[in-house]
Write a protein that holds these residues in place. Structure first.
Motif, PDB file in Angstrom:
ATOM      1  N   GLN A  32      -3.816  -4.415   1.923  1.00 12.71           N
ATOM      2  CA  GLN A  32      -3.416  -3.957   0.588  1.00 12.71           C
ATOM      3  C   GLN A  32      -3.202  -5.131  -0.364  1.00 12.71           C
ATOM      4  O   GLN A  32      -3.394  -4.991  -1.577  1.00 12.71           O
ATOM      5  CB  GLN A  32      -2.152  -3.110   0.682  1.00 12.71           C
ATOM      6  N   PHE A  33      -2.834  -6.276   0.152  1.00 11.68           N
ATOM      7  CA  PHE A  33      -2.688  -7.473  -0.673  1.00 11.68           C
ATOM      8  C   PHE A  33      -4.019  -7.806  -1.342  1.00 11.68           C
ATOM      9  O   PHE A  33      -4.083  -8.036  -2.561  1.00 11.68           O
ATOM     10  CB  PHE A  33      -2.199  -8.622   0.205  1.00 11.68           C
ATOM     11  N   PHE A  34      -5.099  -7.809  -0.566  1.00 12.93           N
ATOM     12  CA  PHE A  34      -6.413  -8.096  -1.155  1.00 12.93           C
ATOM     13  C   PHE A  34      -6.873  -6.957  -2.061  1.00 12.93           C
ATOM     14  O   PHE A  34      -7.468  -7.203  -3.120  1.00 12.93           O
ATOM     15  CB  PHE A  34      -7.436  -8.356  -0.053  1.00 12.93           C
ATOM     16  N   ALA A  35      -6.602  -5.714  -1.674  1.00 15.44           N
ATOM     17  CA  ALA A  35      -6.999  -4.576  -2.516  1.00 15.44           C
ATOM     18  C   ALA A  35      -6.296  -4.623  -3.865  1.00 15.44           C
ATOM     19  O   ALA A  35      -6.886  -4.285  -4.904  1.00 15.44           O
ATOM     20  CB  ALA A  35      -6.686  -3.262  -1.801  1.00 15.44           C
ATOM     21  N   SER A  36      -5.033  -5.052  -3.873  1.00 17.69           N
ATOM     22  CA  SER A  36      -4.296  -5.111  -5.137  1.00 17.69           C
ATOM     23  C   SER A  36      -4.817  -6.202  -6.054  1.00 17.69           C
ATOM     24  O   SER A  36      -4.552  -6.193  -7.251  1.00 17.69           O
ATOM     25  CB  SER A  36      -2.801  -5.327  -4.865  1.00 17.69           C
ATOM     26  N   HIS A  37      -5.576  -7.139  -5.487  1.00 16.40           N
ATOM     27  CA  HIS A  37      -6.164  -8.222  -6.285  1.00 16.40           C
ATOM     28  C   HIS A  37      -7.651  -7.990  -6.548  1.00 16.40           C
ATOM     29  O   HIS A  37      -8.383  -8.927  -6.891  1.00 16.40           O
ATOM     30  CB  HIS A  37      -5.950  -9.565  -5.590  1.00 16.40           C
ATOM     31  N   LYS A  69       1.335  -1.278 -12.959  1.00 22.58           N
ATOM     32  CA  LYS A  69       1.661  -1.781 -11.636  1.00 22.58           C
ATOM     33  C   LYS A  69       1.128  -3.199 -11.477  1.00 22.58           C
ATOM     34  O   LYS A  69       0.034  -3.516 -11.925  1.00 22.58           O
ATOM     35  CB  LYS A  69       1.076  -0.870 -10.560  1.00 22.58           C
ATOM     36  N   ARG A  70       1.885  -4.033 -10.825  1.00 20.70           N
ATOM     37  CA  ARG A  70       1.489  -5.427 -10.631  1.00 20.70           C
ATOM     38  C   ARG A  70       0.858  -5.610  -9.252  1.00 20.70           C
ATOM     39  O   ARG A  70       1.135  -4.862  -8.307  1.00 20.70           O
ATOM     40  CB  ARG A  70       2.707  -6.344 -10.755  1.00 20.70           C
ATOM     41  N   PRO A  71      -0.003  -6.620  -9.113  1.00 19.68           N
ATOM     42  CA  PRO A  71      -0.573  -6.907  -7.789  1.00 19.68           C
ATOM     43  C   PRO A  71       0.516  -7.376  -6.819  1.00 19.68           C
ATOM     44  O   PRO A  71       1.550  -7.914  -7.232  1.00 19.68           O
ATOM     45  CB  PRO A  71      -1.577  -8.029  -8.072  1.00 19.68           C
ATOM     46  N   LEU A  72       0.270  -7.166  -5.565  1.00 19.76           N
ATOM     47  CA  LEU A  72       1.187  -7.671  -4.546  1.00 19.76           C
ATOM     48  C   LEU A  72       1.169  -9.196  -4.532  1.00 19.76           C
ATOM     49  O   LEU A  72       0.126  -9.838  -4.718  1.00 19.76           O
ATOM     50  CB  LEU A  72       0.777  -7.149  -3.170  1.00 19.76           C
TER      51      LEU A  72
END
Length: 717
Positions: A515-520, A3-6
């Motif tokens: 979720q943007f920050f969580a994905s990074h 899965k890729r980051p947002l």
């Protein structure tokens, strides 16, 4: 699958479904789907029809400009608002087949269409020039100033794509050239964020017959019902269709009055009666099918703008009967109304939207036969409740009963509708984008799942809601988003997010930014400090005239509670907030050096100079603790600008240049103060933007800059 980051522009890959409405027979659902064209920076909306029995949906319109659908009372047609003709108009469609057609009106339609119970009329609101013939802008104005004001009103009412800056007919100048854009200000309240300057326009209620066949394109079928140089909100219609009930402040000094009343207007004549003389603001009014009661939301202003709203039931049967006989009955007051939620000390009428999400044209108060359904928010969680009379009642001092009928912790609802035992609603969770759900026969079904495949491909973090205690013992709610592929016993950088308001509230809703920050790879923490709604009157109002005290320590106690879990790299903690959250961020970095870097969006930095520059003067007077000439020391002492020498945290300031709620001067003052002292600060200005960013480019730029800012400072020792 990896899965890729947002990515920042992924927010415009997500579809939003909403504005849900059940057909009168409860067998079908009409709703709106919004999607985006990233290259063109445009958003589109179309209508969809779903079957309650099968759950299957089909597209009903294709213009990309359709919204606010409402079923006709017989369920044979759907009225909706569309700008496909260049001007916002009411359109009609047979949901079982056929093309949509327009009901031509001179006015641009504002808000959702409202049907009469017999299906013969549709009501809507629109702006109009309501000044009398002998009106002049102010005593001593130039002789041609009325002509200027009237010309500006006419141009403001034209669709944007019909306006021409060098159009001689629209210029207002006898010699041609550009139009007269001079603003003459005489009102106390003369502008509103998101809308701009009012000029000399007022909002009124109009009606149009609902024709059985396609009208001619050159017809203009509407008629104005309300009158006078006053603003009127959206109406509800009495069961016999003879009257509309409208919240308004019909006083010459309306800008100085912090309340509204309910007026009864006769549809055919426009004759008005004061139905309810309210002690404070009134909104969301809905009349029962039998015409005996009006339900509405409002409060008595005892705690100013920090007063918690309640749900009121007003018996109006006798009043309407007297009006039918041509009498002028006594106006009702708060003594005649029943407050059926006062004992709950919670917030009826409010729901919790996702980001991205698509809102609803309501209503949130829904009568179903003799039962009234309404949303109630408690500790950030939303439920749908039911009120009904009989058997003595379980509401103190009334015959009304209350019970919870829908909702569960861990899911946020933003809109709903009900027919019989069937519910349809919009809901999300911190890990699930908003979808439309159907609940019937004890079972729930997800009808849309528009983003299922997209969400499978991107990295998101798991979540939890937990309780913690402030330094004075107050219990508080916090939320955590864990980094994607979180590993136990590993420490991660943290982003703290602070909500706006201050009378807002976080919930268990999907938030792209989190979720943007969580994905990074960041832990994301947020909470509802004192000042937040859904925790009771005192919890909400206790920070009035005391910003930066309990609210500050409540959020810092969240930081302590999260770091105590052993998952945070305390050398890399970051903070971001917008609006009041921007104030909190700016204030925090003057009070603590615990954050490695900060992003303050649309902040307030100077409570003293804010006076007169914001569009919510009454709110600011109450929230800040008074007028600047009354207690300048208090306002200055609670202003981040007063403490700017204390700042050691690098700060990124983000602001819309046309912000009328928290004007950009706040970021300018704070930025110059920081730079004058040689501190690290960057200011980003978004041209043409009000308080909330609208342009696609600007919304993605904000996310991109925040991530780059935090990532950069994370790498610095």
């Amino acid at each position: 699958m990896d899965k890729r980051p947002l990515k920042p522009d992924d927010i415009f890959e997500l579809k939003s479904c909403g504005d849900v409405h059940l057909s009168p027979d409860g067998k079908h659902i009409i709703y709106v789907t919004q999607y985006h064209d990233k290259a063109e920076e445009k958003s589109f909306t179309d209508l969809y029809l779903a079957s309650v029995e099968t759950g299957e949906s089909r597209k009903l319109t294709n213009s990309g400009k359709d919204r606010s659908p409402k079923w006709s009372p017989d369920g044979k047609k759907v009225a909706f608002v569309s700008s496909r003709s260049g001007k916002s108009q009411i359109w009609m469609i047979d949901p079982w087949g056929g093309e949509a057609w327009r009901i031509p009106t001179k006015e641009a339609v504002q808000g959702a269409p409202i049907w009469s119970s017999d299906g013969k009329r549709i009501f809507f609101t629109s702006s109009a020039f309501s000044k009398p013939d002998n009106w002049v802008p102010y005593p001593g104005a130039p002789e041609d100033d009325r002509e200027r004001a009237l010309d500006q009103a006419k141009r403001a009412l034209k669709p944007k794509d019909e306006r021409g800056p060098n159009d001689k007919e629209e210029s207002g100048s006898k010699s041609g050239g550009k139009p007269n854009d001079i603003k003459v200000i005489t009102r106390l309240r003369y502008r509103m964020d998101g809308s701009g300057y009012f000029g000399e326009l007022r909002r009124h209620v109009f009606s149009v017959d609902a024709p059985d066949s396609i009208p001619g394109e050159d017809q203009e079928l509407s008629s104005q019902i309300t009158s006078g140089d006053f603003d009127h909100s959206a109406p509800c219609v009495t069961p016999n269709g003879k009257y509309i009930i409208v919240p308004a402040v019909r006083h010459e000094d309306a800008d100085y009055i912090q309340k509204s009343d309910l007026y009864l207007f006769e549809v055919e004549t426009g004759k008005s009666l004061l139905l309810y003389d309210g002690p404070g603001p009134i909104y969301g009014q809905q009349i029962s099918p039998d015409g005996k009661y009006i339900a509405f939301l409002g409060h008595d202003r005892k705690r100013g703008v920090s007063t918690r709203s309640d749900l009121w039931i007003l018996p109006v049967g006798s009043f309407l009967d007297a009006a039918e006989k041509g009498e002028e009955p006594r106006s009702l007051t708060v003594k005649d109304a029943a407050n059926i939620t006062a004992h709950l000390d919670r917030s009826p009428g409010s729901m919790a939207g996702a980001d991205p999400g698509y809102g609803s044209s309501g209503p949130f108060l829904i009568w179903e036969d003799s039962c009234l359904f309404f949303p109630l928010q408690d500790h950030g969680e939303v439920s749908v409740c039911k009120a009904w009379t009989g058997n003595g009642g379980n509401v103190p001092g009334t015959s009304w009963n209350l019970s919870k009928v829908l909702g569960k912790n861990g899911r946020a609802m933003s809109a709903y509708d009900v027919k019989g035992e069937t519910f349809v609603y919009q809901a999300s969770s911190p890990t699930e984008t908003e979808s439309i759900f159907l609940y019937t026969n004890g079972a729930e079904k997800n009808l849309t799942e528009a983003n299922r495949e997209f969400m499978k491909a991107v990295a998101t973090g798991q979540w939890e809601k937990f309780q913690y205690h402030a330094r004075d013992g107050q219990e508080l709610d916090g939320w955590l988003l864990y980094p994607h592929e979180y590993e136990k016993d590993k420490r991660y950088p943290m982003v703290l997010m602070v909500h706006g308001g201050p009378h807002g509230a976080y919930s268990s809703a999907f938030m792209f930014t989190g979720q943007f920050f969580a994905s990074h790879g960041y832990v994301v923490a947020y909470c509802n400090p004192r000042g937040s709604t859904s925790y009771g009157q005192e919890f909400m109002a206790c920070i009035d005239a005391d910003w930066g005290n309990k609210d500050f320590t409540d959020v810092m106690s969240l930081v302590d509670a999260v770091t105590d879990k052993g998952i945070v790299d305390e050398s890399n903690m970051f903070v971001y907030g917008w609006s009041y959250g921007g104030y909190w961020t700016a204030w925090a970095i003057t009070q603590t050096s615990r954050f490695k870097a900060a992003c303050a969006g649309a902040c307030v930095s100077n409570l003293h100079s804010d006076y007169g520059t914001s569009d919510i003067m009454w709110a600011d007077e109450h929230e800040y603790g008074g007028k600047p000439w009354e207690d300048a020391n208090l306002l200055l002492s609670r202003s981040p600008l007063s403490h700017v020498p204390n700042v050691t945290t690098p700060v990124l300031l983000l602001h819309g240049e046309n912000d009328l709620r928290c004007p950009i001067s706040h970021s300018e003052q704070f930025y110059i103060g920081l730079k004058r002292l040689g501190k690290t600060a960057v200011m980003i200005r978004y041209p043409g933007e009000f308080h909330g960013l609208r342009r696609h480019l600007h919304r993605t730029d904000r996310l991109k800059r925040m991530l780059a800012w935090f990532d950069y400072w994370k790498q610095q020792s």
